[in-house]
Design a protein around this motif. Structure first.
Motif, PDB file in Angstrom:
ATOM      1  N   UNK A 223       0.806  -1.235   0.000  1.00  0.00           N
ATOM      2  CA  UNK A 223       0.000   0.000   0.000  1.00  0.00           C
ATOM      3  C   UNK A 223       0.835   1.279   0.000  1.00  0.00           C
ATOM      4  N   UNK A 224       2.006   1.238   0.564  1.00  0.00           N
ATOM      5  CA  UNK A 224       2.889   2.400   0.759  1.00  0.00           C
ATOM      6  C   UNK A 224       2.259   3.480   1.634  1.00  0.00           C
ATOM      7  N   UNK A 225       1.269   3.123   2.419  1.00  0.00           N
ATOM      8  CA  UNK A 225       0.623   4.139   3.261  1.00  0.00           C
ATOM      9  C   UNK A 225       0.195   3.572   4.622  1.00  0.00           C
ATOM     10  N   UNK A 226       1.014   2.704   5.188  1.00  0.00           N
ATOM     11  CA  UNK A 226       0.777   2.180   6.538  1.00  0.00           C
ATOM     12  C   UNK A 226      -0.603   1.565   6.704  1.00  0.00           C
ATOM     13  N   UNK A 227      -1.052   0.850   5.701  1.00  0.00           N
ATOM     14  CA  UNK A 227      -2.381   0.252   5.756  1.00  0.00           C
ATOM     15  C   UNK A 227      -2.356  -1.259   5.585  1.00  0.00           C
ATOM     16  N   UNK A 228      -1.463  -1.761   4.739  1.00  0.00           N
ATOM     17  CA  UNK A 228      -1.501  -3.199   4.436  1.00  0.00           C
ATOM     18  C   UNK A 228      -0.694  -4.015   5.436  1.00  0.00           C
ATOM     19  N   UNK A 229       0.257  -3.403   6.111  1.00  0.00           N
ATOM     20  CA  UNK A 229       1.051  -4.137   7.104  1.00  0.00           C
ATOM     21  C   UNK A 229       2.135  -5.020   6.512  1.00  0.00           C
TER      22      UNK A 229
ATOM     23  N   UNK B 284      -3.088  -3.632  11.828  1.00  0.00           N
ATOM     24  CA  UNK B 284      -2.924  -3.979  10.406  1.00  0.00           C
ATOM     25  C   UNK B 284      -2.111  -5.267  10.234  1.00  0.00           C
ATOM     26  N   UNK B 285      -1.893  -6.004  11.321  1.00  0.00           N
ATOM     27  CA  UNK B 285      -1.185  -7.294  11.269  1.00  0.00           C
ATOM     28  C   UNK B 285       0.212  -7.163  10.655  1.00  0.00           C
ATOM     29  N   UNK B 286       0.896  -6.090  11.000  1.00  0.00           N
ATOM     30  CA  UNK B 286       2.231  -5.874  10.447  1.00  0.00           C
ATOM     31  C   UNK B 286       3.275  -6.707  11.179  1.00  0.00           C
ATOM     32  N   UNK B 287       2.951  -7.109  12.423  1.00  0.00           N
ATOM     33  CA  UNK B 287       3.878  -7.958  13.167  1.00  0.00           C
ATOM     34  C   UNK B 287       5.003  -7.220  13.880  1.00  0.00           C
ATOM     35  N   UNK B 288       5.001  -5.899  13.846  1.00  0.00           N
ATOM     36  CA  UNK B 288       6.084  -5.168  14.517  1.00  0.00           C
ATOM     37  C   UNK B 288       6.098  -5.479  16.008  1.00  0.00           C
ATOM     38  N   UNK B 289       4.890  -5.596  16.590  1.00  0.00           N
ATOM     39  CA  UNK B 289       4.806  -5.874  18.031  1.00  0.00           C
ATOM     40  C   UNK B 289       5.429  -7.231  18.350  1.00  0.00           C
ATOM     41  N   UNK B 290       5.078  -8.244  17.550  1.00  0.00           N
ATOM     42  CA  UNK B 290       5.650  -9.573  17.781  1.00  0.00           C
ATOM     43  C   UNK B 290       7.164  -9.554  17.604  1.00  0.00           C
ATOM     44  N   UNK B 291       7.632  -8.710  16.695  1.00  0.00           N
ATOM     45  CA  UNK B 291       9.058  -8.617  16.443  1.00  0.00           C
ATOM     46  C   UNK B 291       9.792  -7.955  17.611  1.00  0.00           C
TER      47      UNK B 291
ATOM     48  N   UNK C 154       0.208   1.912  14.678  1.00  0.00           N
ATOM     49  CA  UNK C 154      -1.203   2.281  14.590  1.00  0.00           C
ATOM     50  C   UNK C 154      -1.794   2.639  15.951  1.00  0.00           C
ATOM     51  N   UNK C 155      -0.974   2.757  16.962  1.00  0.00           N
ATOM     52  CA  UNK C 155      -1.463   3.151  18.286  1.00  0.00           C
ATOM     53  C   UNK C 155      -2.348   2.119  18.958  1.00  0.00           C
ATOM     54  N   UNK C 156      -2.106   0.833  18.645  1.00  0.00           N
ATOM     55  CA  UNK C 156      -2.998  -0.205  19.185  1.00  0.00           C
ATOM     56  C   UNK C 156      -2.790  -0.439  20.691  1.00  0.00           C
ATOM     57  N   UNK C 157      -1.569  -0.365  21.175  1.00  0.00           N
ATOM     58  CA  UNK C 157      -1.253  -0.622  22.585  1.00  0.00           C
ATOM     59  C   UNK C 157      -1.596  -2.046  23.048  1.00  0.00           C
ATOM     60  N   UNK C 158      -0.941  -3.049  22.436  1.00  0.00           N
ATOM     61  CA  UNK C 158      -1.211  -4.435  22.839  1.00  0.00           C
ATOM     62  C   UNK C 158      -0.969  -4.669  24.333  1.00  0.00           C
ATOM     63  N   UNK C 159       0.039  -4.034  24.905  1.00  0.00           N
ATOM     64  CA  UNK C 159       0.353  -4.265  26.323  1.00  0.00           C
ATOM     65  C   UNK C 159      -0.839  -3.913  27.206  1.00  0.00           C
ATOM     66  N   UNK C 160      -1.550  -2.854  26.843  1.00  0.00           N
ATOM     67  CA  UNK C 160      -2.728  -2.465  27.630  1.00  0.00           C
ATOM     68  C   UNK C 160      -3.836  -3.502  27.451  1.00  0.00           C
ATOM     69  N   UNK C 161      -4.033  -3.956  26.210  1.00  0.00           N
ATOM     70  CA  UNK C 161      -5.043  -4.979  25.951  1.00  0.00           C
ATOM     71  C   UNK C 161      -4.768  -6.231  26.774  1.00  0.00           C
ATOM     72  N   UNK C 162      -3.486  -6.593  26.865  1.00  0.00           N
ATOM     73  CA  UNK C 162      -3.102  -7.786  27.611  1.00  0.00           C
ATOM     74  C   UNK C 162      -3.448  -7.617  29.097  1.00  0.00           C
ATOM     75  N   UNK C 163      -3.179  -6.426  29.633  1.00  0.00           N
ATOM     76  CA  UNK C 163      -3.513  -6.197  31.048  1.00  0.00           C
ATOM     77  C   UNK C 163      -5.027  -6.236  31.271  1.00  0.00           C
ATOM     78  N   UNK C 164      -5.798  -5.715  30.306  1.00  0.00           N
ATOM     79  CA  UNK C 164      -7.260  -5.780  30.424  1.00  0.00           C
ATOM     80  C   UNK C 164      -7.724  -7.238  30.429  1.00  0.00           C
ATOM     81  N   UNK C 165      -7.132  -8.041  29.525  1.00  0.00           N
ATOM     82  CA  UNK C 165      -7.512  -9.464  29.464  1.00  0.00           C
ATOM     83  C   UNK C 165      -7.164 -10.158  30.776  1.00  0.00           C
ATOM     84  N   UNK C 166      -6.007  -9.805  31.339  1.00  0.00           N
ATOM     85  CA  UNK C 166      -5.621 -10.395  32.627  1.00  0.00           C
ATOM     86  C   UNK C 166      -6.630 -10.019  33.693  1.00  0.00           C
TER      87      UNK C 166
END
Ligand code: HEM
Ligand code: SF4
Ligand code: FES
Lengths: 114, 255
Positions: free
Chosen positions: B73-79, B168-175, B235-247
């Motif tokens: 996409x060249x616009x931070x959309x496809x990941x 966008x499933x870019x995987x940066x967080x997992x990386x 994308x400002x998702x904040x997975x760490x916060x989501x994880x704490x909410x799930x906990x």
């Protein structure tokens, strides 16, 4: 056991240990630190039933917490079905062995066998 | 071309001739033939607005077309274009060379992903873990009859999950995740953030199912809150916060 149940135990044992270890350390300060660790004083400590109950509790709490913590570290270090089973059973055996050996010391000393 | 005059600086001779150059170091590795990766270096010119992806594509066009890179996409959309840029996981299309503040730009494949070739990595593990947490609304009534309307949500209900829906499933967080690097079975921040995205959706009825899925020995508890996932998410998702909410749900602080 569910992982969340295990981790509740992990956090619970951590919190309880903080309280009891604090009491344990404060007891060292009732007399001078070195003095409190002299042979006679240590033996005297072991004769006091409430203190011995607390020592036994700390032993159980930290054995459970520490060995589960070790399980966590080992699970993250390497993966595999057989390895993970060995880790799970291994830490339970370690836990029981440590509590058993520690309790033996506590009970024998309390009963004046040393 | 017509001269463009700067508003800020009347003395600037020409805004279009601000081109500078930078040393672009590209990690090259073909697992089928190479024992280890090596860097190839190219001097590329760039403008204030040139992205790292554009610089790589420039190299492909003018110097070495065999550089392997994934993008769309060249616009931070496809990941697609996640990679390590000067050591940090970033989207190449969303990172301007000028913002890196360096004369050297080093690009490497993302950590915690097997390399296909050069900068292109395999996404199988991410797709697998993402699929595992059931990334869709679970609701018996989701098939609409002809006279029914879609489910309504209040703005407050949307607010509960919308931030997490930006993934966008870019995987940066997992990386970026330290647990991902040693625990090959860890479900990972991307999937956990998506588990929260659906659990927090008022239309969804799959909370218990998903909590069960992530409550295992290589599930949510292997997060030790390094927080690096949230730092690198473009994308400002904040997975760490989501994880704490799930906990929170699993420990009984939330319902
Ligand atoms: C009494 C004070 C202690 C407290 C408050 C405490 C607290 C904690 C907490 C909250 C965790 C979870 C960390 C996480 O999930 O990221 C943890 C993990 C762990 N604890 Fe303790 N602990 C204490 C004492 C001990 C002792 C004495 C040992 C060793 C015998 C120990 C061994 C471990 C290990 C090995 C881990 C696993 C590392 C990890 O999960 O990240 N802890 N501790
Ligand atoms: S949570 Fe952010 S960093 Fe992780 S995959 Fe989604 S968009 Fe990328
Ligand atoms: S090319 Fe699509 S996110 Fe970068």
């Amino acid at each position: 056991m569910k992982e969340s149940t295990i981790m509740k135990i992990h956090y619970g044992t951590a919190l309880a240990s903080v309280g009891l270890v604090a009491v344990h350390i404060l007891m060292r300060l009732t007399t001078g630190f070195a003095d409190s660790l002299s042979y006679e004083n240590v033996l005297a400590n072991y004769r006091s039933v409430p203190y011995v109950i607390m020592l036994e509790l700390i032993l159980i709490l930290l054995a459970v917490h520490g060995f589960n913590g070790l399980r966590v570290i080992l699970l993250e270090l390497k993966q595999g079905r057989v390895y993970e089973k060995a880790v799970s059973y291994g830490v339970v055996i370690g836990m029981i062995a440590l509590i058993g050996y520690g309790s033996r010391t506590i009970i024998m000393t309390n009963m004046g066998m040393v | 071309m017509a001269q463009v005059s700067s508003i800020e600086d009347e003395n600037a001779p020409n805004l279009l001739s601000t081109s500078k150059s930078v040393l672009l170091r590209i990690s090259r590795f073909n697992p089928e033939s190479d024992d280890s990766s090596k860097f190839m270096e190219f001097t590329v010119s760039y403008e204030k607005w040139t992205t790292v992806l554009e610089a790589i594509l420039d190299v492909k066009k003018h110097h070495d077309h065999s550089v392997a890179v994934r993008y769309s996409c060249r616009q931070a959309t496809c990941g697609s274009c996640g990679m390590l840029i000067n050591g940090k996981p970033r989207l190449a299309c969303f990172t301007k060379i000028s913002e890196l503040d360096s004369n050297v730009v080093t690009v490497e494949p993302m950590n915690n992903f097997p390399v296909i070739r050069d900068l292109a990595v395999k996404f199988e593990r991410l797709f697998e873990t993402h699929q595992k947490i059931k990334p869709y609304l679970i609701n018996e009534n989701s098939e609409l009859e002809s006279d029914e309307r879609e489910f309504l949500q209040s703005p407050k209900e949307v607010e509960q999950y919308i931030q997490f829906a930006n993934c966008i499933k870019c995987g940066l967080c997992n990386s970026a995740c330290p647990t991902m690097s040693t625990d090959s079975s860890f479900v990972g921040p991307q999937a956990l953030a998506q588990a929260y995205r659906y659990v927090a959706d008022s239309r969804d009825k799959g909370k218990d199912t998903r909590l069960d899925i992530i409550d295992e020995s290589h599930g949510i508890w292997r997060c030790h809150f390094a927080g690096s996932c949230s730092q690198v998410c473009p994308k400002g998702v904040d997975p760490a916060m989501g994880i704490q909410f799930l906990r929170g749900y699993l420990l009984g602080f939330r319902s």
